[in-house]
Design a protein around this motif. Sequence first.
Motif, PDB file in Angstrom:
ATOM      1  N   ASP A  31       0.806  -1.218   0.000  1.00 47.14           N
ATOM      2  CA  ASP A  31       0.000   0.000   0.000  1.00 47.14           C
ATOM      3  C   ASP A  31       0.841   1.271   0.000  1.00 47.14           C
ATOM      4  N   GLU A  32       2.049   1.188   0.549  1.00 49.05           N
ATOM      5  CA  GLU A  32       2.896   2.384   0.610  1.00 49.05           C
ATOM      6  C   GLU A  32       4.352   1.962   0.763  1.00 49.05           C
ATOM      7  N   VAL A  33       5.234   2.657   0.066  1.00 53.13           N
ATOM      8  CA  VAL A  33       6.676   2.434   0.176  1.00 53.13           C
ATOM      9  C   VAL A  33       7.340   3.751   0.537  1.00 53.13           C
ATOM     10  N   ARG A  34       8.207   3.702   1.531  1.00 57.00           N
ATOM     11  CA  ARG A  34       8.997   4.882   1.894  1.00 57.00           C
ATOM     12  C   ARG A  34      10.471   4.531   1.742  1.00 57.00           C
ATOM     13  N   LEU A  35      11.182   5.366   1.008  1.00 55.88           N
ATOM     14  CA  LEU A  35      12.616   5.183   0.818  1.00 55.88           C
ATOM     15  C   LEU A  35      13.349   6.312   1.518  1.00 55.88           C
ATOM     16  N   GLU A  36      14.387   5.955   2.255  1.00 56.33           N
ATOM     17  CA  GLU A  36      15.204   6.957   2.935  1.00 56.33           C
ATOM     18  C   GLU A  36      16.637   6.841   2.429  1.00 56.33           C
ATOM     19  N   ALA A  37      17.136   7.920   1.870  1.00 55.62           N
ATOM     20  CA  ALA A  37      18.510   7.953   1.363  1.00 55.62           C
ATOM     21  C   ALA A  37      19.299   9.011   2.114  1.00 55.62           C
ATOM     22  N   LEU A  38      20.602   8.892   2.039  1.00 58.03           N
ATOM     23  CA  LEU A  38      21.484   9.865   2.664  1.00 58.03           C
ATOM     24  C   LEU A  38      21.754  11.002   1.692  1.00 58.03           C
ATOM     25  N   GLY A  39      21.290  12.199   2.032  1.00 52.66           N
ATOM     26  CA  GLY A  39      21.682  13.379   1.282  1.00 52.66           C
ATOM     27  C   GLY A  39      23.079  13.793   1.681  1.00 52.66           C
ATOM     28  N   GLN A  40      23.972  13.993   0.692  1.00 50.59           N
ATOM     29  CA  GLN A  40      25.374  14.272   1.006  1.00 50.59           C
ATOM     30  C   GLN A  40      26.037  14.976  -0.171  1.00 50.59           C
ATOM     31  N   PRO A  41      27.110  15.731   0.096  1.00 44.15           N
ATOM     32  CA  PRO A  41      27.850  16.341  -1.011  1.00 44.15           C
ATOM     33  C   PRO A  41      28.369  15.264  -1.964  1.00 44.15           C
ATOM     34  N   PRO A  73       2.869   5.518  -3.549  1.00 42.11           N
ATOM     35  CA  PRO A  73       1.590   4.874  -3.227  1.00 42.11           C
ATOM     36  C   PRO A  73       1.600   3.401  -3.602  1.00 42.11           C
ATOM     37  N   ALA A  74       0.411   2.795  -3.622  1.00 39.46           N
ATOM     38  CA  ALA A  74       0.276   1.350  -3.802  1.00 39.46           C
ATOM     39  C   ALA A  74       1.017   0.840  -5.040  1.00 39.46           C
ATOM     40  N   VAL A  75       1.817  -0.212  -4.849  1.00 37.16           N
ATOM     41  CA  VAL A  75       2.571  -0.826  -5.943  1.00 37.16           C
ATOM     42  C   VAL A  75       2.664  -2.332  -5.685  1.00 37.16           C
ATOM     43  N   ASP A  76       3.055  -3.078  -6.717  1.00 40.16           N
ATOM     44  CA  ASP A  76       3.381  -4.493  -6.542  1.00 40.16           C
ATOM     45  C   ASP A  76       4.883  -4.708  -6.391  1.00 40.16           C
ATOM     46  N   SER A  77       5.672  -3.757  -6.887  1.00 38.47           N
ATOM     47  CA  SER A  77       7.123  -3.868  -6.778  1.00 38.47           C
ATOM     48  C   SER A  77       7.738  -2.478  -6.921  1.00 38.47           C
ATOM     49  N   VAL A  88      26.024   6.693  -3.681  1.00 34.70           N
ATOM     50  CA  VAL A  88      24.642   6.682  -3.215  1.00 34.70           C
ATOM     51  C   VAL A  88      24.577   5.787  -1.980  1.00 34.70           C
ATOM     52  N   ASP A  89      23.918   6.278  -0.936  1.00 39.47           N
ATOM     53  CA  ASP A  89      23.739   5.504   0.294  1.00 39.47           C
ATOM     54  C   ASP A  89      22.258   5.437   0.624  1.00 39.47           C
ATOM     55  N   LEU A  90      21.746   4.220   0.755  1.00 42.02           N
ATOM     56  CA  LEU A  90      20.357   4.006   1.133  1.00 42.02           C
ATOM     57  C   LEU A  90      20.317   3.653   2.618  1.00 42.02           C
ATOM     58  N   LEU A  91      19.470   4.367   3.379  1.00 45.81           N
ATOM     59  CA  LEU A  91      19.392   4.165   4.820  1.00 45.81           C
ATOM     60  C   LEU A  91      18.274   3.223   5.233  1.00 45.81           C
ATOM     61  N   SER A  92      17.172   3.193   4.497  1.00 48.06           N
ATOM     62  CA  SER A  92      16.091   2.288   4.892  1.00 48.06           C
ATOM     63  C   SER A  92      15.051   2.153   3.788  1.00 48.06           C
ATOM     64  N   TRP A  93      14.378   1.010   3.795  1.00 46.27           N
ATOM     65  CA  TRP A  93      13.142   0.771   3.058  1.00 46.27           C
ATOM     66  C   TRP A  93      12.040   0.627   4.108  1.00 46.27           C
ATOM     67  N   THR A  94      10.867   1.139   3.840  1.00 49.54           N
ATOM     68  CA  THR A  94       9.695   0.841   4.657  1.00 49.54           C
ATOM     69  C   THR A  94       8.573   0.436   3.720  1.00 49.54           C
ATOM     70  N   VAL A  95       8.000  -0.735   3.941  1.00 46.42           N
ATOM     71  CA  VAL A  95       6.848  -1.182   3.155  1.00 46.42           C
ATOM     72  C   VAL A  95       5.680  -1.373   4.112  1.00 46.42           C
ATOM     73  N   LEU A  96       4.516  -0.843   3.738  1.00 51.34           N
ATOM     74  CA  LEU A  96       3.367  -0.806   4.632  1.00 51.34           C
ATOM     75  C   LEU A  96       2.128  -1.355   3.958  1.00 51.34           C
ATOM     76  N   ARG A  97       1.271  -1.963   4.756  1.00 48.89           N
ATOM     77  CA  ARG A  97      -0.081  -2.319   4.350  1.00 48.89           C
ATOM     78  C   ARG A  97      -1.038  -1.518   5.222  1.00 48.89           C
TER      79      ARG A  97
END
Length: 288
Positions: A31-41, A73-77, A88-97
Amino acid sequence: APGPYGLSALRQHTDGPAEMTVRANEPGGIDEVRLEALGQPGGGRIEVTPGSGPAISFDTESPVRKSLWLTLPAVDSVTLRVRGGRKVDLLSWTVLRHHRGVTYSNLGTIGATADLIGRWDPGFIDAELGRLKPALILVAFGTNEGFRNDLDVREYQSRYAARLRLLHEAAPSAAILVIGPPDGSRPARGNPDGACPGDPPRWMIPPHLAEVREAQRAVARAAGAYFWDWSAAMGGPCSMTRWARTEPPMAAADHVHLLTPGYRATADQLFAAIMQGYDRYRDQTHPR
């Protein structure tokens, strides 16, 4: 590796082309995906492709280090691609229903101690907990510290108190539940005082394990947090040795980890304690 780290306590890093995909394995997708990345020079650009839709450009270039968020918003992948040569540095994925009930985020790290919290970046923690708005934070450390022969318990208690303060300051409306370490034992040489009863090989409780548990209990009391004694739920000292000998066994042969029946039995007790607290709260705020 140097920080910064957020709640996940990890960073996924690339200096060149890379790709990751998360797919739902249940009907209805995500139902929802949140991506958190590191903002950096010098941060690179991520192409985010939700399902079969068009790619979204997510730039992580920033003059200062900070957390950057993208919500879908809602996706299958969801597929992430990095094509350039910038970091590029990824800090977290969050997947929600989006269903009624409890959302539980398991942030366990194998081999961790409470000092893991000291690796967190306070600014990131404030942002992440501000988005999550947790009602309850469960803090479970202590076994690894309790098995250390060189532990300074007084200094450990001071550090542990600082870790709880960071959580309380980042999520002041959340209840904090401290889970004291379970019982545990190590092989004993000969027949020392304090060895657990039973047939050879003999096992004994590490000398600092009970001290760590009592240090956490004292910190929780001073901080207004609830303390749940995992060892007492097992039956107290030497219960790990007894649980390893049950049939089927409830604890592993290493006398440190539980097996599924043991985890389930103590989880049921923890859940009952949480619900008793919830019932008291409900009676105080909404008398029947």
